[in-house]
Design a protein around this motif. Structure first.
Motif, mmCIF file in Angstrom:
data_model
loop_
_atom_site.group_PDB
_atom_site.id
_atom_site.type_symbol
_atom_site.label_atom_id
_atom_site.label_comp_id
_atom_site.label_asym_id
_atom_site.label_seq_id
_atom_site.Cartn_x
_atom_site.Cartn_y
_atom_site.Cartn_z
ATOM 1 N N THR A 10 0.830 -1.212 0.000
ATOM 2 C CA THR A 10 0.000 0.000 0.000
ATOM 3 C C THR A 10 0.863 1.260 0.000
ATOM 4 O O THR A 10 0.480 2.292 -0.558
ATOM 5 N N LEU A 11 2.032 1.136 0.602
ATOM 6 C CA LEU A 11 2.949 2.280 0.701
ATOM 7 C C LEU A 11 3.380 2.780 -0.682
ATOM 8 O O LEU A 11 3.465 3.973 -0.921
ATOM 9 N N SER A 12 3.662 1.849 -1.586
ATOM 10 C CA SER A 12 4.142 2.246 -2.913
ATOM 11 C C SER A 12 3.050 2.125 -3.960
ATOM 12 O O SER A 12 3.205 2.561 -5.081
ATOM 13 N N ARG A 13 1.957 1.495 -3.582
ATOM 14 C CA ARG A 13 0.854 1.228 -4.515
ATOM 15 C C ARG A 13 1.302 0.399 -5.711
ATOM 16 O O ARG A 13 0.865 0.602 -6.836
ATOM 17 N N LYS A 14 2.209 -0.480 -5.445
ATOM 18 C CA LYS A 14 2.712 -1.358 -6.504
ATOM 19 C C LYS A 14 2.943 -2.747 -5.935
ATOM 20 O O LYS A 14 3.116 -2.920 -4.737
ATOM 21 N N LYS A 15 2.992 -3.707 -6.839
ATOM 22 C CA LYS A 15 3.427 -5.039 -6.421
ATOM 23 C C LYS A 15 4.942 -5.006 -6.311
ATOM 24 O O LYS A 15 5.626 -4.554 -7.235
ATOM 25 N N GLU A 16 5.460 -5.527 -5.213
ATOM 26 C CA GLU A 16 6.911 -5.540 -5.011
ATOM 27 C C GLU A 16 7.347 -6.963 -4.693
ATOM 28 O O GLU A 16 6.616 -7.714 -4.045
ATOM 29 N N ALA A 17 8.551 -7.292 -5.122
ATOM 30 C CA ALA A 17 9.115 -8.587 -4.743
ATOM 31 C C ALA A 17 9.301 -8.582 -3.237
ATOM 32 O O ALA A 17 9.824 -7.620 -2.678
ATOM 33 N N GLY A 173 -2.066 8.491 1.273
ATOM 34 C CA GLY A 173 -2.008 9.431 0.170
ATOM 35 C C GLY A 173 -2.720 10.740 0.447
ATOM 36 O O GLY A 173 -3.302 11.344 -0.442
ATOM 37 N N ARG A 174 -2.695 11.123 1.686
ATOM 38 C CA ARG A 174 -3.321 12.401 2.037
ATOM 39 C C ARG A 174 -2.243 13.415 2.350
ATOM 40 O O ARG A 174 -1.134 13.058 2.717
ATOM 41 N N ASN A 175 -2.586 14.679 2.234
ATOM 42 C CA ASN A 175 -1.667 15.666 2.784
ATOM 43 C C ASN A 175 -2.412 16.518 3.789
ATOM 44 O O ASN A 175 -3.636 16.634 3.761
ATOM 45 N N LEU A 176 -1.655 17.046 4.695
ATOM 46 C CA LEU A 176 -2.231 17.699 5.870
ATOM 47 C C LEU A 176 -3.151 18.851 5.495
ATOM 48 O O LEU A 176 -4.161 19.091 6.151
ATOM 49 N N ARG A 270 7.801 -2.505 6.442
ATOM 50 C CA ARG A 270 8.353 -2.468 5.089
ATOM 51 C C ARG A 270 7.271 -2.725 4.039
ATOM 52 O O ARG A 270 7.291 -2.127 2.978
ATOM 53 N N TYR A 271 6.348 -3.623 4.344
ATOM 54 C CA TYR A 271 5.259 -3.919 3.398
ATOM 55 C C TYR A 271 3.925 -3.795 4.136
ATOM 56 O O TYR A 271 3.681 -4.527 5.091
ATOM 57 N N TRP A 272 3.105 -2.896 3.667
ATOM 58 C CA TRP A 272 1.759 -2.763 4.232
ATOM 59 C C TRP A 272 0.774 -3.466 3.308
ATOM 60 O O TRP A 272 0.741 -3.182 2.105
ATOM 61 N N MET A 273 -0.022 -4.363 3.861
ATOM 62 C CA MET A 273 -0.997 -5.090 3.044
ATOM 63 C C MET A 273 -2.401 -4.848 3.594
ATOM 64 O O MET A 273 -2.615 -4.918 4.800
#
Length: 491
Positions: A10-17, A173-176, A270-273
């Motif tokens: 979720t952090l990068s919004r991508k699939k990561e190894a 993905g929010r900003n203050l 490191r990985y948020w799911m």
RNA sequence: GGUUCCUUGGCCGAGUGGUUAGGCAGCGGUCUGCAAAACCGUGUACGGCGGUUCGAAUCCGCCAGGAACCUCCA
């Protein structure tokens, strides 16, 4: 590459190894339940999703420490309804129980549900109430680092100050600035510098039963603190995977990141799911919306929306038939489809065990196995894996029917694979009611009836044969004439 | 209002540029004294309108509808 697991972060919004911090060891934290009522269908999803992950990582040879908390302190209730009481306290008053009695009751019920669903217990299941001291330490640490302030015995996280040094909102993905203009005014915010600040320690109101002494006040820890504290305690300042429902992304997990960063200077995870929601009529199933069906109700069929009872494995299979990041819509039709599909898969598992090998194969077993693993490696795509398992079912049935052949080596491999994949990784189990064994008298009587019916059939006395079958059926015993003889089961 | 996302055949649900997803239901068949079950085979799809491309469910734009989060929440 072939065995490389990719997960959506979720952090990068991508699939990561996925590469663990320490080769061969994985730290996994999942947000557990607040134990103040029975779990509903929606709750089953994260625990099944992360059970699959836990099982798969273990299968891959990792030593996994799986931490899943129990929230037994109680988060703050909606101010309008609860008037500041937390959920567990409120429930206790209604039921005339001690708060910890409520906690125990629903924790037991939760554990029963988990066991029914064949969800493996975590390595550590820490409770918030057992980590009050550690939580107070973290509050102090955040105060010392200058990212919190005290007002009237409560301690709040200073989001604006934090945002000057770190960025608040990286996960959701929010900003203050957006949050500033869009946060609603809620009661009890007069103590806070800003409405978006959140409590680290909350002073207890006089009627609030669950309270602990602290240097700030008699009170209780803030909404988001326990996960930061307990994950750090058992998995370290940095660990691999943190999971939970999508609805927790903001503010819960965002606040967790802020707390950890305010403490140690960087985020822990490191990985948020995040798993998606189960919906009913297109809307999220939620306790607060009142549109939920509890697991117990599903297992027993006792709910006005249910046409029938659904077994735990049907529920598990139903959930595994959708990808965890998609919503999945509840309906009787969908559940019935899962029930049938699961029966078909389980029947094939049994057939597989009885298959006879030939000297050579006319089928290929390797592609099925490879595709199943490839699917799981692709961000736990269990629906794709299951689709390939069904290709295998067709193959198994064809071998049984004699239209295909399989060599001894291939057969062994296929057996081993299905056993591992279906039972160990997907965590399904055969829950067919044992036909015999629990009642010797009944077994004996059934043997007699079946034998009488067999004689009738041999004499072409169809009236008697059908009478036996139909009247047994009427009292709840089903007879099936299969090629291998007569089977009976209780309905 | 802000942020993010979704819309696939009767139902559930995969699929990110060209190849059958899969399950359930339906239909046809095999088996059966009949029935049920089981097994085999099989059709229907990509919200609407434009655009990019040799080619789009898949990329871009607009429109319509829906959802999640912004508040406890799995």
């Amino acid at each position: 590459m072939g065995n490389q697991l990719f997960i959506y972060n979720t952090l990068s919004r991508k699939k990561e190894a996925f590469k663990p911090l320490v080769e061969g060891r994985v730290g996994l934290y999942v947000c557990g339940p607040t134990v103040y009522s029975d779990s509903h269908l929606g709750h089953a999803r994260p625990y099944i999703t992360f059970d699959l992950l836990y099982r798969y990582l273990t299968f891959q040879g990792n030593k996994v420490r799986y931490v899943r908390n129990i929230t037994d302190v109680g988060h703050l209730e909606d101010e309008v309804e609860g008037a500041g009481e937390d959920r567990i306290t409120k429930k206790a008053r209604i039921e005339q129980l001690e708060p910890m009695e409520v906690v125990q009751k629903y924790m037991n019920s939760f554990h029963r549900n988990m066991e029914n669903l064949n969800i493996l217990p975590p390595s550590i299941e820490p409770r918030a109430s057992g980590h009050i001291l550690e939580q107070q330490e973290m509050v102090q640490q955040i105060l010392d680092n200058g990212f919190a302030y005290e007002t009237n015995g409560s301690v709040y996280f200073d989001v604006e100050k934090y945002n000057q040094k770190h960025k608040y909102g990286i996960l959701s993905g929010r900003n203050l600035d957006d949050i500033k203009t869009n946060t609603r005014e809620l009661d009890g915010q007069s103590e806070k510098k800003n409405s978006f600040d959140f409590a680290l320690w909350k002073k207890a109101s006089p009627e609030h039963i669950m309270r602990w002494p602290s240097k700030w006040s008699d009170g209780f820890p803030g909404w988001h603190l326990e996960c930061s504290v307990m994950s750090t305690k058992y998995l370290g300042e940095h660990f691999d995977i943190h999971g939970g429902g999508m609805d927790l992304t903001f503010p819960h997990h965002e606040c967790e990141i802020a707390q950890n960063t305010a403490c140690s200077g960087s985020g822990a995870v490191r990985y948020w799911m995040h798993n998606n929601m189960i919906t009913i009529n297109g809307q999220k199933m939620a306790r607060s919306l009142g549109n939920f069906i509890t697991l117990k109700e599903l297992f027993t069929g006792k709910h006005e929306l249910l046409y029938q009872a659904y077994s735990p494995m049907t529920i598990r299979f139903f959930i595994l038939q959708a990808h965890y990041r998609s919503t999945i819509d509840f309906s009787n039709e969908a559940l019935q489809a899962s029930e049938k599909g699961l029966e078909r898969l389980m029947a094939a598992m049994k057939t597989l065990g009885e298959l006879k090998a030939s000297d050579s194969s006319t089928v290929e077993v390797a592609p099925i196995m490879e595709k199943c693993f490839a699917a799981i490696n692709d961000d736990l795509n269990s629906p794709i894996a299951i689709a390939h398992l069904f290709d295998g079912v067709k193959m198994i049935n064809s071998i049984k029917a004699g239209s295909e052949k399989i060599s001894p080596a291939d057969l062994d491999e296929l057996k081993e694979f299905y056993q591992t994949f279906v039972f160990d990784i997907l965590g399904l189990k055969d829950e067919e009611m044992p036909v015999t064994g629990n009642n010797q008298t009944l077994d004996g009587a059934m043997e007699l009836l079946i034998s009488l019916r067999k004689d009738a059939k041999a004499n072409k006395d169809w009236a008697t044969a059908d009478k036996i079958r139909d009247e047994l059926n009427a009292i709840g015993i089903e007879l099936k004439d299969t090629k291998d003889g007569v089977e009976w089961s209780l309905k």
